[in-house]
Design a protein around this motif. Structure first.
Motif, PDB file in Angstrom:
ATOM      1  N   CYS A  32       0.106   9.013   0.254  1.00 23.42           N
ATOM      2  CA  CYS A  32      -0.369   9.177  -1.120  1.00 23.42           C
ATOM      3  C   CYS A  32       0.795   9.602  -2.007  1.00 23.42           C
ATOM      4  CB  CYS A  32      -1.457  10.234  -1.186  1.00 23.42           C
ATOM      5  SG  CYS A  32      -2.860   9.960  -0.074  1.00 23.42           S
ATOM      6  N   VAL A  60     -10.403   8.538   5.789  1.00 22.56           N
ATOM      7  CA  VAL A  60     -10.796   7.307   5.109  1.00 22.56           C
ATOM      8  C   VAL A  60     -12.250   6.975   5.441  1.00 22.56           C
ATOM      9  CG1 VAL A  60     -10.361   4.836   4.898  1.00 22.56           C
ATOM     10  CG2 VAL A  60      -8.442   6.437   5.119  1.00 22.56           C
ATOM     11  N   VAL A  83      -4.974   1.027  -3.881  1.00 29.47           N
ATOM     12  CA  VAL A  83      -4.662   1.222  -2.463  1.00 29.47           C
ATOM     13  C   VAL A  83      -3.983  -0.042  -1.933  1.00 29.47           C
ATOM     14  CG1 VAL A  83      -5.582   1.724  -0.174  1.00 29.47           C
ATOM     15  CG2 VAL A  83      -6.633   2.758  -2.204  1.00 29.47           C
ATOM     16  N   GLY A 108      -9.458   2.991  -4.441  1.00 32.00           N
ATOM     17  CA  GLY A 108      -9.787   4.180  -3.658  1.00 32.00           C
ATOM     18  C   GLY A 108      -9.830   5.429  -4.516  1.00 32.00           C
ATOM     19  N   ASP A 110      -8.750   9.358  -4.389  1.00 32.78           N
ATOM     20  CA  ASP A 110      -8.058  10.490  -3.762  1.00 32.78           C
ATOM     21  C   ASP A 110      -8.835  11.734  -4.161  1.00 32.78           C
ATOM     22  OD1 ASP A 110      -6.435  12.522  -2.909  1.00 32.78           O
ATOM     23  OD2 ASP A 110      -4.775  12.062  -4.276  1.00 32.78           O
ATOM     24  N   ALA A 137     -10.904  10.345   1.325  1.00 32.53           N
ATOM     25  CA  ALA A 137     -10.341   9.078   0.856  1.00 32.53           C
ATOM     26  C   ALA A 137     -11.381   7.969   0.926  1.00 32.53           C
ATOM     27  CB  ALA A 137      -9.105   8.702   1.678  1.00 32.53           C
ATOM     28  N   VAL A 139     -12.678   4.491   0.123  1.00 33.06           N
ATOM     29  CA  VAL A 139     -11.941   3.277  -0.242  1.00 33.06           C
ATOM     30  C   VAL A 139     -12.885   2.081  -0.150  1.00 33.06           C
ATOM     31  CG1 VAL A 139      -9.959   1.793   0.326  1.00 33.06           C
ATOM     32  CG2 VAL A 139      -9.772   4.272   0.616  1.00 33.06           C
ATOM     33  N   THR A 140     -12.736   1.150  -1.065  1.00 32.04           N
ATOM     34  CA  THR A 140     -13.544  -0.064  -1.055  1.00 32.04           C
ATOM     35  C   THR A 140     -13.071  -1.005   0.051  1.00 32.04           C
ATOM     36  OG1 THR A 140     -12.090  -1.294  -2.548  1.00 32.04           O
ATOM     37  CG2 THR A 140     -13.800   0.089  -3.556  1.00 32.04           C
ATOM     38  N   LEU A 195      -1.986   2.628   4.923  1.00 33.19           N
ATOM     39  CA  LEU A 195      -2.471   2.524   3.556  1.00 33.19           C
ATOM     40  C   LEU A 195      -1.574   3.364   2.662  1.00 33.19           C
ATOM     41  CD1 LEU A 195      -6.353   2.968   3.954  1.00 33.19           C
ATOM     42  CD2 LEU A 195      -5.038   0.829   3.941  1.00 33.19           C
ATOM     43  N   MET A 197      -1.773   4.996  -1.155  1.00 34.24           N
ATOM     44  CA  MET A 197      -2.503   5.281  -2.386  1.00 34.24           C
ATOM     45  C   MET A 197      -1.454   5.580  -3.445  1.00 34.24           C
ATOM     46  SD  MET A 197      -5.784   7.437  -0.882  1.00 34.24           S
ATOM     47  CE  MET A 197      -6.884   6.950  -2.231  1.00 34.24           C
TER      48      MET A 197
END
Length: 233
Positions: A32, A60, A83, A108, A110, A137, A139-140, A195, A197
């Protein structure tokens, strides 16, 4: 190594759905970035690579339906972020080749225990307690870059109970995705499944139980989650 060689059962692999597919994207690590958009108190600051911190892969979760209100905070805050999902690992990746390592993109949140973050900043301490808690986290589903390319423009926004709190554009990022991937790979070897962010614009404010978060990134994904009740313990 076979299953019986482990002294305890290994944890399940954290993963996210792939948009438009039954397949899933396995999550290795979550990096991140700190400030990657201009906030009011940093307009005149020199351009330097933002600090980065990490969340465990287990933080996540799919950004659907509900996000729990965590323990040990009175200032639970959402931050909308682009993301980046890494599909090919590498070290010292040239900026010109960096996007070849990106498998896809998602939107996403945070989630932050901001009071703990401010206390850590004031004491010069790490941010993990503020950032690395359970389900921090959401996230789509990940959208493959093979389908949408590598978006460099597009609005990102976050609203709570219909009132907008954050709005910016991907082109406002101080460091582009290619620059971020390249710079991170100079510090460590990026791995497939990582990942990233990429930071949030200004407008971060606390949530209350029952609040409805609506957020998204133009051309990538939208999400809607409701905040659960405060824990009783």
């Amino acid at each position: 190594m076979i299953m019986n060689d482990y002294v305890i059962a290994p944890p399940a692999v954290s993963s996210l759905p792939v948009d438009g597919s039954t397949q899933r994207f396995p999550v290795a690590r979550v990096f991140c970035l700190g400030r990657n958009y201009l906030w009011g108190d940093a307009v005149a600051a020199p351009r330097s690579f933002p600090l980065f911190f990490m969340k465990p892969a287990s933080a996540v979760v799919e950004a659907t339906a509900r996000v729990d209100f965590p323990v040990q905070t009175d200032e639970f805050c959402p931050e909308i972020e682009l993301v980046v999902a890494i599909g090919i690992g590498g070290v010292d990746i040239p900026e010109a080749r960096a996007l070849e390592h990106v498998w896809g993109y998602a939107a996403g949140l945070d989630m932050t225990r901001r009071d703990l973050q401010m206390a850590a900043k004031a004491a010069g301490q790490p941010w993990e307690a503020a950032k690395a808690f359970d389900a921090s986290a959401p996230v789509t589903a990940i959208v493959p870059s093979a389908r949408i390319g590598h978006p460099q423009q597009g609005a990102l926004w976050l609203a709570v109970n219909g009132v907008e709190r954050q709005r910016s554009d991907l082109e406002a990022q101080i460091w582009s995705v290619a620059e971020v991937v390249s710079q991170l790979s100079r510090s460590l070897r990026l791995e497939a499944g990582d990942l990233i962010m990429t930071g949030t614009p200004p407008g971060v404010e606390p949530l209350q139980p029952g609040d409805l978060i609506s957020a998204g990134i133009e051309g990538i994904a939208r999400l809607q989650v409701r905040v659960g009740q405060r824990p009783t313990r």
